[in-house]
Design a protein around this motif. Structure first.
Motif, short mmCIF file in Angstrom:
data_model
loop_
_atom_site.label_atom_id
_atom_site.label_comp_id
_atom_site.label_asym_id
_atom_site.label_seq_id
_atom_site.Cartn_x
_atom_site.Cartn_y
_atom_site.Cartn_z
N ALA A 104 -5.28 -6.05 -14.28
CA ALA A 104 -4.03 -5.74 -13.67
C ALA A 104 -4.33 -5.43 -12.19
O ALA A 104 -3.61 -5.78 -11.44
N TYR A 105 -5.23 -4.81 -11.69
CA TYR A 105 -5.35 -4.58 -10.34
C TYR A 105 -6.12 -6.08 -9.78
O TYR A 105 -5.32 -6.14 -8.60
N TYR B 201 -4.95 -10.33 -5.91
CA TYR B 201 -4.61 -11.91 -6.15
C TYR B 201 -3.52 -12.10 -5.10
O TYR B 201 -3.30 -13.07 -4.15
N TYR B 202 -2.37 -11.60 -5.52
CA TYR B 202 -1.09 -11.96 -4.90
C TYR B 202 -1.19 -11.49 -3.51
O TYR B 202 -0.79 -12.23 -2.47
N PHE B 203 -1.80 -10.17 -3.18
CA PHE B 203 -1.68 -9.78 -1.87
C PHE B 203 -2.36 -10.64 -0.83
O PHE B 203 -2.21 -10.81 0.44
N ASP C 132 4.95 -9.81 -5.04
CA ASP C 132 4.65 -9.97 -6.57
C ASP C 132 3.36 -9.07 -6.64
O ASP C 132 3.18 -8.62 -7.77
N ALA C 133 2.59 -8.54 -5.70
CA ALA C 133 1.48 -7.72 -5.72
C ALA C 133 2.07 -6.38 -6.23
O ALA C 133 1.57 -5.40 -7.19
N ILE D 112 -0.69 -2.59 0.94
CA ILE D 112 0.61 -3.47 1.09
C ILE D 112 1.32 -2.89 2.32
O ILE D 112 2.21 -3.53 3.12
N ASN D 113 1.74 -1.53 2.05
CA ASN D 113 2.74 -0.77 3.12
C ASN D 113 2.12 -0.87 4.52
O ASN D 113 2.96 -0.95 5.41
#
Length: 999
Positions: A915-916, A921-923, A930-931, A959-960
């Protein structure tokens, strides 16, 4: 006195001469006349003329006293003109004429220059050297004012105050300015009464009035005279539209409106302040945020409240509380939980802490998401901190609910175990938690720990009857996995008798437990009950498998019609896995002497299921059937194909025997002899080799060539045992019987004695196998390996397969991974059943992982994943290792496909990590949305594998940060820091990111 009269006469004379232009030449002016003119220029403030005349005077004069006075006037004139040379001239004057009466003023003027240049410490040092008594009254007033102002600018308000206080009373030119500064000093020292009195005196002063009115408004704000602040502030904004303090006026007016309850005007003026101020006060941002909150504009409230959380004080704590409330109003429960959590961590304001902690607890309880066990600990914390709270009774009730719904079962169990007198509700929760801990351990293939939890749940009684009943079912599954079939059946039966709403799978499992014990009648009944109670669409493969087992049970009872019907149902339900049913149908046709039908059925199997694991068996049976109906040519063709395509299998060995028979029956003795010799040569330790020896003897006898047979036997040496003495057989039988009855050191010695007595005995292979197994069970691995290797000297013996299983395990224990990998590969070829084939493939997977053989990992993982009946835990392991190998070989996109599947079950360590990894991968591919979606799904699902959940929180912060939403990133990091307790690299990751965005 005479000198003074002389100067006067000279001055008068100079004026009379000066007035008669052209009558006297320039050269006729004496130094004294020039001096007098220069001094006059000084007195009438014509400083340029003064400097010009006195400079010329000095080139002509040798009068020391007049030169000293001239230097003084030149220096002072330069100061008055703000000449760049002024400081140098004043310092030179002091240096040359230290005794002069002009020294005090010169020092004062130097101090003034430093003051004007904002070099306050240097100014202070100069003013300290001034002898004020030697100054004129006017200079004394200027000195006091300038010296006081320099101290004030230096921040020395206590030293400045005496200067301004003196001038406030007796000053003339600087009186009102001194009153203003004196009031300002009182204001900065929070002496508001004195400040108010002083500012009131100068509020109409054109220079200081506007500032004075501003400070008076500030004092009124401090005195909570909000109406007065609003009135005076609005008047100031109107009178002085461009004043530098207008931004501050907007602030205090906005704050006053806020305290008056007028949120709309508060928002208007505070917004003006914030918009026009580079670094607005946190307090004002906070009030603006609260005003928006009270006005129902929650997004704007969040925007400004976020900016006030940078401190470490009560304001920050309050801001987080209102942030939590604002997020709740916008439906953002995740960020609400984070904000309440942070507010509850501080005790600057105990009431705020209590409210925040209560809201945090409720938020967790309502969301059912508690990533790091907060759902239990937060309620405990509340009751510890606020045992007398008005919320305490509600919290106690919620705590029971939390125990019942918590996903962090370990934390919940630890909490319950601290309770000295648990209620029935608590015990019910405990029973349920023990059961869930068991299922979690089972999912992670920790069967011994799982059984312990299930047993504990059962022992508690019937606080939660369903949990107790389910524990029996899962405990039975643990027993079954470990080969304890009788115990498994007992637990399955207990489950079935204690639960009205039974899981049909229990009957399926019970059927297998009976089947493994060869209790085929009971097995058939259980499987029949399973298929009758299951919906075909829900578990197609399992239902088909159950019908196959029902067919097997009928088959064992030679009820072929019913067996055939059952196999047909299995194939109908799951055609893609119908190879076994088709094979069994063919076997039964043969048993009923329907040979052509058997051949046809087996041919269908070969055509429809070319990759079936029953291909070699089907070919053998087909060849045997051709032999039975005396179609030797076809039989020979089938046997040769089997030996050619599956040379290492047991059916191939048997086919070799049948090939020899077929050739002999078709009067081809030479080919028959060659076939038997091939079996003996290829499989020297097998039972088939012994059969081949005996059959070969018959062929040679038929050919009347016993000499050739004897010569061949002699060429074999000891490779094949073809004669067994009666004493050899009796000795081994006695040793074997004693060992199997009680495998002890004493009975093992009996086997050793047999080996020593009969070093060429016919039963050395089973003797070595028994000894190897005995040492293996005692963990005497060196002795075990030595015995087991002797078994493998005849690699095709019936015991070779189990020997390879034990030997590979020893090699793994010793970390002899390359050797173990080869052993598992041999086992995969020789395995005759699914269990050992699975053992071999899992072993290959694990050894290839240790050796970083990525292509090997991918190939064997694919084999494992092709099995539709592979258990979930092995499927997860195979998919996980495949994904890692794909990453190592650069196929990250393919790895992501595996992570997607793995991440569906975060109860396993592989699922949690996947899951991580999928979110990362998306990030990494700039797919932040998506991430974030994957992370939120992960958090919602929960997991006991806290490390990977913590990594997901770190990624959420990243992400933020990438979106420049540092506030949001900080909340995730702080929440993680507060709730993650493991000692690993997570804390360093948190600290590094907090430094990156600024704490």
């Amino acid at each position: 006195m005479k000198r003074s009269l002389l100067y006067t006469l000279l001055f008068c004379l100079s004026l009379s001469l000066y007035s008669v232009q052209g009558q006297v030449s320039y050269r006729s002016e004496t130094p004294y006349i020039i001096f007098a003119k220069g001094k006059k220029m000084f007195q009438i403030h014509n400083y340029n003329g003064c400097i010009d005349l006195l400079t010329r005077f000095k080139t002509l004069s040798k009068d020391t006293k007049l030169n000293q006075e001239a230097d003084y006037m030149i220096a002072v004139s330069s100061y008055a003109n703000r000449s760049p040379q002024a400081l140098k001239l004043l310092e030179r004057f002091i240096e040359q004429y230290g005794w002069s009466s002009g020294i005090p003023k010169a020092r004062m003027l130097i101090g003034n220059l430093y003051l004007f240049d904002r070099k306050y410490e240097k100014a202070n040092r100069q003013y300290a050297l001034v002898d004020m008594e030697r100054l004129s009254p006017e200079d004394q007033e200027e000195y006091l004012f300038r010296a006081g102002l320099s101290q004030l600018k230096s921040g020395n308000t206590e030293k400045a105050k005496p200067y301004f206080s003196a001038l406030s009373s007796v000053g003339k030119k600087y009186r009102e300015a001194s009153i203003y500064y004196n009031a300002y000093i009182d204001y900065t020292g929070k002496q508001y009464n004195g400040a108010k009195a002083g500012f009131s005196q100068v509020k109409n002063n054109p220079e200081f009035g506007a500032n004075a009115k501003y400070y008076l408004a500030q004092i009124a704000l401090n005195d909570q005279q909000y109406g007065q602040v609003i009135q005076e502030g609005l008047q100031l904004l109107s009178e002085y539209p461009d004043h530098e303090f207008n931004s501050e006026i907007n602030r205090i007016v906005g704050e006053s409106y806020y305290y008056e309850g007028d949120n709309d005007n508060a928002i208007q003026y505070l917004n003006r302040y914030v918009t026009n101020t580079k670094d607005p006060l946190r307090e004002s941002l906070y009030l603006l945020g609260i005003a928006y909150f009270k006005s129902g504009n929650y997004p704007s409230a969040i925007e400004y409240l976020k900016q006030t959380t940078t401190g470490n004080d009560a304001l920050m704590q309050n801001a987080y509380l209102y942030l939590g409330q604002s997020y709740l109003k916008t439906g953002d429960k995740t960020n609400a939980r984070l904000a309440f959590d942070i507010a509850s961590r501080y005790d600057f304001d105990r009431q705020v802490q209590e409210t925040a902690l209560y809201n945090y607890a409720l938020n967790i309880h309502e969301s059912t998401v508690s990533p790091f066990g907060e759902s239990v600990t937060v309620f405990e914390k509340f009751l510890n901190l606020f045992s007398s709270s008005r919320y305490a009774d509600a919290i106690n009730d919620y705590l029971v609910d939390v125990y019942m719904t918590s996903r962090n079962y370990g934390a919940a169990l630890n909490s319950i175990n601290k309770i000295k007198r648990p209620t029935d509700k608590i015990m019910k929760a405990k029973q349920r938690i023990l059961f869930r801990l068991g299922t979690e351990s089972f999912t992670n293939n920790n069967l011994s720990e799982a059984r312990k939890y299930f047993s504990s749940a059962i022992q508690l009684g019937n606080y939660d009857a369903n949990a107790r009943s389910q524990a029996y079912l899962w405990k039975g599954e643990c027993d079954y996995r470990e080969g304890k079939f009788a115990d498994a059946a007992a637990n399955y039966r207990q489950y079935l008798s204690s639960n009205k709403n039974i899981d049909p799978l229990a009957r399926y499992n019970l059927g297998y437990a009976y089947f493994k014990q060869h209790d085929f009648v009971s097995a058939r009944n259980s499987f029949q009950q399973y298929v009758n109670s299951s919906k075909e669409s829900s578990a197609t493969n399992m239902i088909a498998d159950a019908w196959n087992r029902i067919g097997d049970c009928f088959y064992s009872a030679r009820q072929f019609a019913q067996a055939e019907e059952s196999y047909a149902k299995a194939r109908e339900i799951a055609p893609t896995t119908g190879d076994y049913a088709l094979y069994q149908k063919g076997i039964m046709a043969g048993l009923q002497r329907k040979y052509n039908e058997k051949i046809s059925i087996l041919q269908n199997l070969l055509q429809d299921y070319p990759h079936s694991e029953y291909i070699d068996d089907a070919l053998l049976e087909q060849g045997l059937t051709y032999t039975a109906i005396q179609q030797n040519d076809r039989a020979v063709s089938v046997f040769e194909k089997l030996i050619r395509e599956f040379p290492q299998t047991v059916p191939a060995r048997k086919a070799g025997i049948q090939l020899g028979i077929a050739y002999f029956n078709s009067n081809q003795p030479e080919k028959s002899i060659a076939a038997y010799k091939q079996v003996i040569g290829n499989y020297p330790g097998s039972d088939e080799a012994k059969v081949a020896i005996d059959d070969l003897k018959a062929v040679y006898l038929d050919q009347n060539d016993i000499a050739a047979y004897a010569s061949y036997l002699e060429s074999l040496g000891g490779a094949v045992k073809y004669e067994v003495s009666e004493l050899d057989s009796l000795a081994f039988l006695a040793a074997e019987r004693a060992f199997l009855k009680a495998p002890t050191n004493s009975s093992a010695d009996g086997l050793i004695k047999y080996i020593q007595t009969y070093p060429e005995g016919a039963f050395l292979i089973p003797a070595h196998y028994y000894l190897g197994s005995f040492y293996y069970d005692q963990k005497k691995y060196d002795e075990a390996e030595a015995e087991l290797q002797k078994v493998l000297q005849q690699p095709d013996s019936p015991l070779a397969e189990e020997t390879l299983v034990k030997l590979s395990d020893i090699q793994v224990i010793r970390k002899e991974y390359p050797t173990a990998l080869n052993t598992y590969k041999v086992l995969e070829i020789k395995a005759t059943g699914k269990e050992n084939r699975l053992t071999a493939r899992l072993g290959i997977l694990r050894m290839a992982k240790e050796l970083k053989q990525n292509e090997e990992i991918i190939a064997i993982a694919n084999k494992l994943l092709e099995d539709p009946n592979l258990s979930p835990e092995w499927m997860s392991e195979a998919r996980y290792e495949k994904a890692n190998a794909l990453v190592s070989t650069g196929n990250i996109d393919k790895a992501a496909e595996e992570w997607k599947i793995l991440s569906r079950d975060t109860r396993t360590s592989q699922g949690a990590e996947a899951a991580y990894r999928l979110a990362q991968y998306y990030f990494d591919r700039q797919k932040s949305a998506d991430a974030e979606k994957e992370i939120n799904l992960f958090i919602e699902a929960g997991t006991s594998h806290q490390y990977w959940l913590a990594r997901a929180f770190i990624l959420l912060a990243d992400i933020n940060i990438a979106k420049k939403e540092n506030f949001q990133a900080k909340q995730y990091l702080l929440s993680l820091q507060n709730n993650y307790n493991a000692q690993d690299d997570i804390q360093n990751m948190i600290e590094n990111r907090l430094k990156q965005i600024g704490k």
